[in-house]
Design an enzyme around this catalytic site. Structure first.
Site, PDB file in Angstrom:
ATOM      1  N   HIS A  62       0.638  -1.160   0.173  1.00  0.00           N
ATOM      2  CA  HIS A  62       0.051   0.076   0.026  1.00  0.00           C
ATOM      3  C   HIS A  62       0.915   1.335   0.260  1.00  0.00           C
ATOM      4  CE1 HIS A  62      -3.935  -2.066   0.896  1.00  0.00           C
ATOM      5  NE2 HIS A  62      -3.069  -3.011   1.318  1.00  0.00           N
TER       6      HIS A  62
ATOM      7  N   ASP B  41      -6.298   5.425   1.224  1.00  0.00           N
ATOM      8  CA  ASP B  41      -6.420   4.109   0.861  1.00  0.00           C
ATOM      9  C   ASP B  41      -7.842   3.240   1.056  1.00  0.00           C
ATOM     10  OD1 ASP B  41      -3.992   1.870   0.488  1.00  0.00           O
ATOM     11  OD2 ASP B  41      -5.604   1.041   1.737  1.00  0.00           O
TER      12      ASP B  41
ATOM     13  N   THR C 235      -4.885   0.566  -4.697  1.00  0.00           N
ATOM     14  CA  THR C 235      -3.301   0.182  -4.790  1.00  0.00           C
ATOM     15  C   THR C 235      -3.518  -1.175  -5.568  1.00  0.00           C
ATOM     16  OG1 THR C 235      -3.223  -0.612  -2.643  1.00  0.00           O
ATOM     17  CG2 THR C 235      -2.489   1.640  -2.919  1.00  0.00           C
TER      18      THR C 235
ATOM     19  N   GLN D  58      13.447  -4.150  -6.139  1.00  0.00           N
ATOM     20  CA  GLN D  58      12.684  -5.022  -7.345  1.00  0.00           C
ATOM     21  C   GLN D  58      12.951  -4.351  -8.618  1.00  0.00           C
ATOM     22  OE1 GLN D  58       9.818  -8.010  -6.127  1.00  0.00           O
ATOM     23  NE2 GLN D  58       8.245  -6.773  -7.632  1.00  0.00           N
TER      24      GLN D  58
ATOM     25  N   HIS E 181       4.034 -14.224  -6.784  1.00  0.00           N
ATOM     26  CA  HIS E 181       2.594 -14.345  -5.870  1.00  0.00           C
ATOM     27  C   HIS E 181       1.774 -13.459  -6.762  1.00  0.00           C
ATOM     28  CE1 HIS E 181       3.944 -10.368  -4.382  1.00  0.00           C
ATOM     29  NE2 HIS E 181       3.199 -10.802  -3.283  1.00  0.00           N
TER      30      HIS E 181
ATOM     31  N   TRP F 266      -0.101  -6.985  -6.423  1.00  0.00           N
ATOM     32  CA  TRP F 266      -0.292  -6.230  -7.773  1.00  0.00           C
ATOM     33  C   TRP F 266       0.798  -5.173  -7.926  1.00  0.00           C
ATOM     34  CZ3 TRP F 266      -2.980  -6.581 -11.703  1.00  0.00           C
ATOM     35  CH2 TRP F 266      -3.255  -5.580 -12.554  1.00  0.00           C
ATOM     36  N   ASN F 267       1.334  -4.769  -6.922  1.00  0.00           N
ATOM     37  CA  ASN F 267       2.637  -3.716  -7.476  1.00  0.00           C
ATOM     38  C   ASN F 267       3.664  -4.751  -8.015  1.00  0.00           C
ATOM     39  OD1 ASN F 267       2.242  -1.286  -5.857  1.00  0.00           O
ATOM     40  ND2 ASN F 267       1.849  -2.761  -4.260  1.00  0.00           N
TER      41      ASN F 267
ATOM     42  N   GLU G  56       4.973  -3.517 -11.897  1.00  0.00           N
ATOM     43  CA  GLU G  56       6.290  -3.660 -12.149  1.00  0.00           C
ATOM     44  C   GLU G  56       6.861  -4.525 -13.262  1.00  0.00           C
ATOM     45  OE1 GLU G  56       7.535  -4.085  -7.913  1.00  0.00           O
ATOM     46  OE2 GLU G  56       6.577  -2.136  -7.424  1.00  0.00           O
TER      47      GLU G  56
ATOM     48  N   GLY H  43      -5.249 -13.743  -0.594  1.00  0.00           N
ATOM     49  CA  GLY H  43      -5.867 -12.497  -1.040  1.00  0.00           C
ATOM     50  C   GLY H  43      -6.302 -12.297  -2.445  1.00  0.00           C
ATOM     51  N   ASP H  44      -5.849 -11.068  -2.658  1.00  0.00           N
ATOM     52  CA  ASP H  44      -6.278 -10.618  -4.292  1.00  0.00           C
ATOM     53  C   ASP H  44      -5.221 -11.379  -5.130  1.00  0.00           C
ATOM     54  OD1 ASP H  44      -4.072  -9.462  -3.788  1.00  0.00           O
ATOM     55  OD2 ASP H  44      -4.817  -7.523  -4.702  1.00  0.00           O
TER      56      ASP H  44
HETATM   57  N1  UDP Z   1       9.762  -5.501  -2.819  1.00  0.00           N
HETATM   58  C1  UDP Z   1      10.966  -4.676  -3.024  1.00  0.00           C
HETATM   59  N2  UDP Z   1      11.962  -5.569  -2.499  1.00  0.00           N
HETATM   60  C2  UDP Z   1      11.899  -6.462  -1.740  1.00  0.00           C
HETATM   61  C3  UDP Z   1      10.486  -7.345  -1.781  1.00  0.00           C
HETATM   62  C4  UDP Z   1       9.318  -6.418  -2.134  1.00  0.00           C
HETATM   63  O1  UDP Z   1      11.115  -3.916  -3.691  1.00  0.00           O
HETATM   64  O2  UDP Z   1      12.728  -7.564  -1.348  1.00  0.00           O
HETATM   65  C5  UDP Z   1       8.646  -4.455  -3.352  1.00  0.00           C
HETATM   66  C6  UDP Z   1       7.899  -4.763  -4.557  1.00  0.00           C
HETATM   67  O3  UDP Z   1       8.613  -4.260  -5.554  1.00  0.00           O
HETATM   68  C7  UDP Z   1       6.663  -4.187  -4.633  1.00  0.00           C
HETATM   69  C8  UDP Z   1       6.311  -4.090  -3.135  1.00  0.00           C
HETATM   70  O4  UDP Z   1       7.609  -4.294  -2.233  1.00  0.00           O
HETATM   71  O5  UDP Z   1       6.564  -2.892  -5.076  1.00  0.00           O
HETATM   72  C9  UDP Z   1       5.573  -5.512  -2.756  1.00  0.00           C
HETATM   73  O6  UDP Z   1       4.094  -5.275  -2.996  1.00  0.00           O
HETATM   74  P1  UDP Z   1       3.281  -6.561  -3.790  1.00  0.00           P
HETATM   75  O7  UDP Z   1       1.938  -5.858  -3.973  1.00  0.00           O
HETATM   76  O8  UDP Z   1       3.909  -6.972  -5.208  1.00  0.00           O
HETATM   77  O9  UDP Z   1       3.401  -7.542  -2.640  1.00  0.00           O
HETATM   78  P2  UDP Z   1       2.825  -7.663  -1.044  1.00  0.00           P
HETATM   79  O10 UDP Z   1       4.205  -7.251  -0.433  1.00  0.00           O
HETATM   80  O11 UDP Z   1       1.993  -6.286  -0.952  1.00  0.00           O
HETATM   81  O12 UDP Z   1       2.097  -8.883  -1.190  1.00  0.00           O
END
Ligand code: UDP
Length: 471
Positions: free
Chosen positions: A24, A120, A143, A345, A360, A363-364, A368, A383-384
């Site tokens: 988020h 949010d 998000t 990442q 997994h 969404w981010n 990306e 989850g989603d």
């Molecule tokens: N991320 C990162 N480095 C890590 C782990 C995660 O930069 O070692 C970032 C990833 O690029 C993304 C966010 O953390 O922007 C994770 O969001 P996402 O929605 O993919 O997954 P969530 O952690 O919410 O399940």
């Protein structure tokens, strides 16, 4: 763009109020940076204290250091007794604590001279009344995917219509979008008394009172859902929807000085590496983790694997050797790098040695991968993530074996199946080309005149005193 400001000539001041968790926080940081540069308005990012994870506090510190134009607005939560929800996960508890502290936002917003808000989805139903009291337009930055937004908007109607049949939640056929199968509905939503379900339904019902909704997606990635939401097909009286994604990285990732993954990637041949990551926190059971390890090993491919073994990083004391099975790290030493570090990442996905993202489908991560043109092998856990995996498959950005189990279902996905899928995905030239075309569409969307760029400009106009619904 010229700033209209208020009657006293003050610049508009947009206050962004995120909830908790990197998934988020990251897009809120990106929106703050995008809005603070050249749109003629001031931007504040509310920092909720204390943060839940170390990753969050490091991320925020790095962001405020790198982008001084984004103002920091600290918000101390009121004391919260979590014993009322003995089995709730830390981030759901944090959402609840923030929701209960929402009335305290009033004085903070007055003191800051806010002229518009963006919050949010997890806080929507409690922040909108505060905004209303203050006479401020309240926008939502959603998000997750537009498909999830459509589920969130439609789910209360679905429940009302099916309340009497006692059969629980089944397939959900979202008007104008598509049918989300029962198996893809987030696990928690099958339990009406789950804390997350109560929040999700309350927030879904309040969406029509928002001034506008920004979604971190783009037209070409989710054409059906974006169009249906914008045309008011999903819920009547829906506010304007702005597809503003993929929100661009703010190049402010806190670097881990111990981590050597970029040097390792530099030493690998072009398009040879499978990047494996399940987001910012633990998403995968111990047993599944070991099957994945064995699957990667037998695939024969090079891999960079980022392992998170706890939900909150501060609790993480486990050794990689123990987690992944005896001798694994030694056996794969020559072609695999496994790390518990926080990696950048964005930088990894842009690296020319990376050919495939086993994800997994948080969404981010999906946005990306889309921006970088890296094909995805979806391995959703909860989850989603199945809804997002469906988006990935529909868009041709990657593949998803929808018969694979996720958390809460019997059975694990076996090493052999994983190995076969990795090998097939690495050899799939057509998928690679399609992923590259998704990246091209993402770049077009955010470039000047593109659909996401236009939406962001329109949002800026609304915040600067253009027509704003205040409901
Ligand atoms: N991320 C990162 N480095 C890590 C782990 C995660 O930069 O070692 C970032 C990833 O690029 C993304 C966010 O953390 O922007 C994770 O969001 P996402 O929605 O993919 O997954 P969530 O952690 O919410 O399940």
């Amino acid at each position: 763009m010229p700033s209209s400001g208020d009657a006293a000539g003050r610049r508009p001041h947009v206050v962004l109020i995120p909830s908790a968790g990197m998934g988020h926080l990251v897009p809120f940081g990106r929106l703050a940076v995008a809005r603070s540069s050249g749109h003629g308005c001031d931007v504040s990012l509310v920092t909720v204290l204390p943060t839940v994870s170390t990753a969050e506090s490091k991320h925020l510190d790095a962001l405020f250091d790198a982008f001084p134009a984004v103002r920091r607005l600290d918000f101390e939560l009121a004391p919260f007794d979590a014993s009322e929800f003995p089995s709730a996960a830390p981030f759901f508890l944090r959402f609840e604590a923030m929701r209960r502290s929402a009335p305290l936002l009033g004085p903070l917003l007055t003191g800051a001279g806010a002229s518009a808000l963006a919050t949010d989805i997890a806080l929507t139903s409690v922040v909108i009344p505060v905004a209303k009291e203050q006479g401020l337009p309240c926008h939502i930055l959603f998000t997750a995917s537009a498909a999830m937004l459509s589920l969130c908007a439609y789910f209360p109607t679905y429940l009302d219509a099916n309340a009497g049949d006692g059969g629980g939640v089944g397939d959900v056929d979202i008007p104008g979008v598509y049918r989300i199968p029962k198996a893809s509905i987030p696990q928690a939503l099958h339990d009406p008394n789950h804390l997350f379900t109560r929040q999700f339904v309350a927030n879904g019902r309040s969406l029509t009172s928002a001034a506008g909704i920004l979604v971190n997606t783009f037209d070409a990635l989710e054409p059906e859902a974006v169009a249906a939401l914008q045309q008011g097909k999903v819920a009547s009286g829906f506010p304007p929807v702005f597809a503003v994604g993929p929100l661009l990285p703010a190049s402010n990732q806190a670097k881990d000085p111990q981590a050597n993954y970029m040097e390792w990637l530099d030493a690998q041949p072009a398009r040879s590496v499978v990047y494996v990551s399940f987001g910012s926190r633990k998403a995968i059971s111990g047993e599944q983790l070991r099957e994945l390890a064995a699957g990667l090993e037998t695939s024969g491919h090079r891999f960079l694997w980022v392992v998170k073994s706890t939900v909150v990083d501060r609790d993480d004391a486990a050794e990689l050797g123990e987690l992944l099975g005896e001798g694994f790290l030694e056996r794969v030493e020559k072609r695999g790098l496994v790390t518990k570090a926080w990696v950048d990442q964005e930088e990894v996905l842009k690296h020319e040695s990376v050919a495939l993202f086993v994800s997994h489908c948080g969404w981010n991560s999906v946005t990306e991968a889309a921006a970088s043109g890296v094909p995805v092998l979806a391995l959703p856990r909860f989850g989603d993530q199945r809804v997002n995996s469906g988006v990935v498959a529909r868009a041709g950005l990657g593949v998803w074996a929808d018969t694979w189990s996720w958390e809460g279902e019997a059975g694990v996905i076996g090493a052999e199946e994983i190995s076969e899928k990795v090998k097939a995905a690495m050899a799939d030239e057509a998928m690679r080309r399609k992923a590259a075309s998704v990246a091209k569409a993402a770049a077009t969307a955010v470039a000047g005149g593109g659909s996401s760029h236009r939406c962001l400009v329109e949002f800026a106009r609304l915040c600067q005193g253009g027509t704003c619904r205040t409901n």
